[in-house]
Write a protein that holds these residues in place. Structure first.
Motif, PDB file in Angstrom:
ATOM      1  N   TYR A  90      45.568  42.705  35.547  1.00  0.00           N
ATOM      2  CA  TYR A  90      44.281  43.389  35.421  1.00  0.00           C
ATOM      3  C   TYR A  90      43.566  43.453  36.769  1.00  0.00           C
ATOM      4  CZ  TYR A  90      41.170  39.356  35.999  1.00  0.00           C
ATOM      5  OH  TYR A  90      40.481  38.296  36.533  1.00  0.00           O
ATOM      6  N   LEU A  93      45.108  46.076  39.072  1.00  0.00           N
ATOM      7  CA  LEU A  93      44.797  47.447  38.644  1.00  0.00           C
ATOM      8  C   LEU A  93      43.331  47.802  38.876  1.00  0.00           C
ATOM      9  CD1 LEU A  93      46.798  47.633  35.286  1.00  0.00           C
ATOM     10  CD2 LEU A  93      47.419  48.607  37.478  1.00  0.00           C
ATOM     11  N   SER A  94      42.469  46.782  38.843  1.00  0.00           N
ATOM     12  CA  SER A  94      41.042  47.075  38.995  1.00  0.00           C
ATOM     13  C   SER A  94      40.606  46.991  40.460  1.00  0.00           C
ATOM     14  CB  SER A  94      40.207  46.106  38.150  1.00  0.00           C
ATOM     15  OG  SER A  94      40.329  44.790  38.647  1.00  0.00           O
ATOM     16  N   ALA A  95      41.537  46.641  41.345  1.00  0.00           N
ATOM     17  CA  ALA A  95      41.187  46.477  42.763  1.00  0.00           C
ATOM     18  C   ALA A  95      41.267  47.824  43.490  1.00  0.00           C
ATOM     19  CB  ALA A  95      42.142  45.476  43.407  1.00  0.00           C
ATOM     20  N   PRO A  96      40.494  47.942  44.569  1.00  0.00           N
ATOM     21  CA  PRO A  96      40.529  49.188  45.345  1.00  0.00           C
ATOM     22  C   PRO A  96      41.776  49.262  46.223  1.00  0.00           C
ATOM     23  CG  PRO A  96      38.973  47.670  46.318  1.00  0.00           C
ATOM     24  CD  PRO A  96      39.497  46.994  45.090  1.00  0.00           C
ATOM     25  N   VAL A  97      42.941  49.232  45.604  1.00  0.00           N
ATOM     26  CA  VAL A  97      44.196  49.350  46.353  1.00  0.00           C
ATOM     27  C   VAL A  97      44.972  50.549  45.837  1.00  0.00           C
ATOM     28  CG1 VAL A  97      44.515  46.937  46.978  1.00  0.00           C
ATOM     29  CG2 VAL A  97      45.296  47.709  44.765  1.00  0.00           C
ATOM     30  N   LYS A 252      49.739  51.362  33.155  1.00  0.00           N
ATOM     31  CA  LYS A 252      48.450  51.723  32.586  1.00  0.00           C
ATOM     32  C   LYS A 252      48.675  52.430  31.260  1.00  0.00           C
ATOM     33  CE  LYS A 252      45.409  52.575  36.465  1.00  0.00           C
ATOM     34  NZ  LYS A 252      44.444  53.558  36.956  1.00  0.00           N
ATOM     35  N   THR A 253      47.798  52.179  30.320  1.00  0.00           N
ATOM     36  CA  THR A 253      47.899  52.892  29.058  1.00  0.00           C
ATOM     37  C   THR A 253      46.989  54.104  29.092  1.00  0.00           C
ATOM     38  OG1 THR A 253      46.318  51.301  28.261  1.00  0.00           O
ATOM     39  CG2 THR A 253      48.591  51.030  27.568  1.00  0.00           C
TER      40      THR A 253
ATOM     41  N   LYS B  12      39.192  58.424  24.785  1.00  0.00           N
ATOM     42  CA  LYS B  12      40.486  57.797  25.014  1.00  0.00           C
ATOM     43  C   LYS B  12      41.290  57.791  23.726  1.00  0.00           C
ATOM     44  CE  LYS B  12      43.875  55.504  26.712  1.00  0.00           C
ATOM     45  NZ  LYS B  12      44.738  56.069  27.752  1.00  0.00           N
ATOM     46  N   TYR B  14      45.002  56.518  22.583  1.00  0.00           N
ATOM     47  CA  TYR B  14      46.190  55.782  23.025  1.00  0.00           C
ATOM     48  C   TYR B  14      47.451  56.505  22.556  1.00  0.00           C
ATOM     49  CZ  TYR B  14      43.426  51.838  24.652  1.00  0.00           C
ATOM     50  OH  TYR B  14      42.543  51.050  25.338  1.00  0.00           O
ATOM     51  N   CYS B  52      36.754  50.210  34.960  1.00  0.00           N
ATOM     52  CA  CYS B  52      37.315  49.346  36.004  1.00  0.00           C
ATOM     53  C   CYS B  52      38.669  49.830  36.526  1.00  0.00           C
ATOM     54  CB  CYS B  52      37.464  47.920  35.487  1.00  0.00           C
ATOM     55  SG  CYS B  52      35.879  47.149  35.161  1.00  0.00           S
ATOM     56  N   GLY B  53      39.256  50.838  35.887  1.00  0.00           N
ATOM     57  CA  GLY B  53      40.512  51.385  36.415  1.00  0.00           C
ATOM     58  C   GLY B  53      41.771  50.815  35.795  1.00  0.00           C
ATOM     59  N   ILE B  54      41.640  50.073  34.711  1.00  0.00           N
ATOM     60  CA  ILE B  54      42.820  49.458  34.101  1.00  0.00           C
ATOM     61  C   ILE B  54      43.460  50.382  33.075  1.00  0.00           C
ATOM     62  CG2 ILE B  54      43.599  47.473  32.724  1.00  0.00           C
ATOM     63  CD1 ILE B  54      41.236  45.949  34.030  1.00  0.00           C
ATOM     64  N   ASN B  56      43.646  54.524  31.733  1.00  0.00           N
ATOM     65  CA  ASN B  56      43.333  55.914  32.086  1.00  0.00           C
ATOM     66  C   ASN B  56      42.542  56.564  30.961  1.00  0.00           C
ATOM     67  OD1 ASN B  56      44.704  55.935  34.556  1.00  0.00           O
ATOM     68  ND2 ASN B  56      46.651  56.329  33.532  1.00  0.00           N
ATOM     69  N   TYR B  73      38.362  56.250  43.905  1.00  0.00           N
ATOM     70  CA  TYR B  73      38.511  54.957  43.237  1.00  0.00           C
ATOM     71  C   TYR B  73      38.237  53.772  44.149  1.00  0.00           C
ATOM     72  CZ  TYR B  73      43.094  54.557  45.439  1.00  0.00           C
ATOM     73  OH  TYR B  73      44.101  54.471  46.355  1.00  0.00           O
ATOM     74  N   ARG B  74      38.523  53.931  45.432  1.00  0.00           N
ATOM     75  CA  ARG B  74      38.314  52.780  46.325  1.00  0.00           C
ATOM     76  C   ARG B  74      36.834  52.403  46.390  1.00  0.00           C
ATOM     77  NH1 ARG B  74      42.881  51.388  49.698  1.00  0.00           N
ATOM     78  NH2 ARG B  74      44.201  53.207  49.948  1.00  0.00           N
ATOM     79  N   ARG B  77      35.678  51.114  42.801  1.00  0.00           N
ATOM     80  CA  ARG B  77      36.161  49.806  42.372  1.00  0.00           C
ATOM     81  C   ARG B  77      35.649  48.666  43.241  1.00  0.00           C
ATOM     82  NH1 ARG B  77      42.512  50.981  41.262  1.00  0.00           N
ATOM     83  NH2 ARG B  77      42.270  52.720  39.834  1.00  0.00           N
ATOM     84  N   LEU B  82      35.078  42.251  37.659  1.00  0.00           N
ATOM     85  CA  LEU B  82      35.393  42.230  36.226  1.00  0.00           C
ATOM     86  C   LEU B  82      35.818  40.830  35.804  1.00  0.00           C
ATOM     87  CD1 LEU B  82      36.252  43.440  33.436  1.00  0.00           C
ATOM     88  CD2 LEU B  82      38.440  43.982  34.490  1.00  0.00           C
ATOM     89  N   PRO B  84      37.540  39.299  32.710  1.00  0.00           N
ATOM     90  CA  PRO B  84      38.187  39.741  31.473  1.00  0.00           C
ATOM     91  C   PRO B  84      37.953  38.758  30.340  1.00  0.00           C
ATOM     92  CG  PRO B  84      39.806  38.763  32.898  1.00  0.00           C
ATOM     93  CD  PRO B  84      38.505  38.731  33.649  1.00  0.00           C
TER      94      PRO B  84
END
Lengths: 253, 308
Positions: A90, A93-97, A252-253, B12, B14, B52-54, B56, B73-74, B77, B82, B84
């Motif tokens: 998580y 995926l949530s990081a600015p990379v 990612k879903t 969203k 799924y 948070c980008g986890i 889509n 996104y950079r 984010r 976050l 969790p």
């Protein structure tokens, strides 16, 4: 470019190597030494020289390749699979990379590890048999290219795998057989003509052949072909990684 | 800009076909504590995960401080931390290593002094060299907060921060959230615990079946939907409510010793004075009375019932 992130992931992965030193470095060295005892000393002493190279020395490049391929795949696949398994992905995926940065750092760390391992095995082998490296530049080039290529492959497997069994599946069922049948322990000129042709479909043949050429000037196929094939695999795996990241496949879903 | 997060038309679906979010619109104001309430499976975590980008999004747009979460996104984010819901940690790492890793991952230069402050604030400093697997559950929860704060985010998402946390730790957590808000951090928390939202939040959003049912200032929400009740303890039990009092729709307790009157405190006339007069006329005497106000929990349950 998030260089801090690349460095953070790279250092994280290298720290994992240090923590698992026994498993990462010591066990491959021990198993390689065992190969030398069995093939080099026990059986090797009864086998004639191969094209003027003693059998013990002849198998060194193949043995290094064997470890390089299996360890690159194992390191890189575990490195990215484990965060998926524990859920810590998580954060990634949530990081600015960017995906490129993620892949570069994981693959870079895995490749570094297997290159070190390859050099350690080379040094270990030097204790058992006399070794000469005819083309040091090419030797390093093949070592690095192969480590990176198969770390990429491992990275792909790690993303694809959704359980530990799948993680083991490819190394066990594909990498190991192909390496054993890829001329690690013999020159393919020793094979009957039919098998020689079949063997040419085995990609590992080109890797081992090129690598062995850089040691002893002995090659099953021309070194240019070996290099071309290595680069081809590299490009292929890069394309798959690019596709994975574009689609978010299994991440990612 | 007033809104630090702006969600518009977010949906969203799924791969399984399950529609977790249905065209959600939501604005989060800079500097507020926003509580997102909803039952299990309402879409709380999906919403947070998309921002948070986890995960889509299928449709819609999210802006974080003006930055699109996909195109830019950079920038988006790097403003977000976050925490969790699950206690997911790298068990074999040390506390210090994992916090340093998080900071680097979010593109910040190493700053040991800042990380020390974060760990001290979360009472984790003396554990900095411990491996994570040796920490208690409460410490792991705090460690996840430390990781989320390691890159000095402007926005902090807390997904069920106090699930499975003991009472003392919950109090500490609330304290921490308030001090973060005082430092200018915008906080979005999801929770099952209504008292948590009631205690903490400036505004409350209720999500149910992938739709935002309501967004309101907490005080406004309590005012609007709050009912008051007055309970009278009678001198002698009643068998039934006298017909003359029907208009008040009183409830009589099963043993006949208590009468309860429900009224809307916003109404101009609460009817209390008239009721007391009528009781007096009917010669029903009482020895005590008390009033209660509906909690956010009652309001919440009412809302969800209406949503269905």
């Amino acid at each position: 470019m998030n260089l801090f992130a690349i460095r953070a992931i790279y250092r994280f992965e290298m720290a994992r190597t240090r923590r698992t030193l026994l498993q990462s470095i010591v066990s491959p060295v021990i198993s390689t030494s065992l190969y030398f005892v069995v093939f080099g000393a026990a059986i090797g002493s009864r086998i004639a020289e191969v094209d003027g190279v003693s059998y013990g020395a002849f198998i060194v490049p193949g043995l290094i390749m064997l470890s390089l391929l299996t360890q690159s795949v194992a390191n890189a696949s575990f490195g990215i699979y484990f965060p998926k398994f524990t859920g810590t992905i998580y954060e990634l995926l949530s990081a600015p990379v960017s995906y490129l940065e993620i892949a570069a750092s994981y693959v870079g760390a895995a490749a570094t590890k297997s290159i070190l391992l390859g050099l350690i095995i080379l040094a270990t082998a030097g204790l058992f048999v006399p070794i000469r490296v005819a083309h040091p530049f090419w030797m390093i080039l093949f070592l690095v290219l192969t480590a990176v290529t198969f770390s990429l492959f491992g990275f792909i497997i790690g993303i694809w795998a959704d359980n530990f069994e799948k993680l083991q599946l490819v190394p066990l069922l594909i990498i190991t057989p192909l390496t054993f049948l890829g001329g690690s322990f013999y020159s393919i000129s020793m094979l009957p003509p039919v098998w020689r042709t079949i063997t040419l479909f085995n990609p590992v043949v080109y890797l081992v052949s090129g690598f062995r050429w850089s040691f002893y000037d002995l090659a099953d196929v021309h070194v240019g072909v070996s290099l071309g094939m290595t680069v081809l695999f590299l490009a292929l795996f890069l394309m798959i990684v690019a596709w994975i990241f574009r689609t978010g496949y299994r991440l990612k879903t | 800009m007033q809104n630090i997060i702006s969600v518009s038309g977010l949906s969203k679906t799924y791969a399984s076909g399950f529609q977790a979010l249905k065209s959600v619109h939501l604005d989060i104001r800079r500097g507020e504590i926003f509580a997102l309430l909803g039952p299990n499976g309402a879409g709380k975590t999906t919403l947070i995960s998309i921002i948070c980008g986890i995960v889509n999004a299928s449709e819609g747009e999210v802006l974080v401080d003006g930055h699109d979460i996909v195109r830019d996104y950079r920038a988006a984010r790097s403003k977000i931390g976050l925490v969790p819901q699950e206690l997911t940690t790298d068990a074999f790492e040390s506390v210090w290593a994992t916090v340093s890793f998080s900071r680097g991952l979010f593109g910040r230069r190493a700053d040991p002094a800042y990380l020390e402050k974060v760990l001290r604030d979360l009472s984790l400093w003396d554990k900095k060299d411990s491996r994570i697997l040796t920490l208690s559950g409460g410490m792991k929860r705090r460690l996840l907060i430390a990781k989320a704060l390691s890159h000095e985010p402007q926005i902090l998402f807390l997904d069920e921060p106090t699930a499975g946390v003991d009472v003392n730790l919950r109090r500490d957590m609330w304290q921490l959230v308030r001090s973060l808000q005082a430092a200018g951090v915008t906080i979005i928390l999801t929770t099952h615990y209504i008292d948590e939202a009631e205690e903490m939040a400036d505004r409350i959003g209720v999500i149910s079946r992938g739709e935002i049912v309501l967004v309101e200032e907490k005080s406004e929400l309590m005012r609007k939907l709050g009912k008051k009740q007055m309970t009278l303890q009678l001198q002698s039990p009643l068998e039934r409510i006298p017909p003359g009092l029907d208009a008040y729709r009183l409830d009589l307790s099963s043993d006949g010793s208590e009468l309860t009157y429900t009224y809307d405190k916003q109404a101009e006339r609460t009817g209390i004075i008239a009721l007391l007069r009528d009781l007096n006329d009917a010669e029903i005497a009482f020895k005590d009375l008390h009033t209660t106000q509906s909690s956010l929990e009652d309001i919440f349950v009412t809302l969800l019932k209406d949503a269905k």
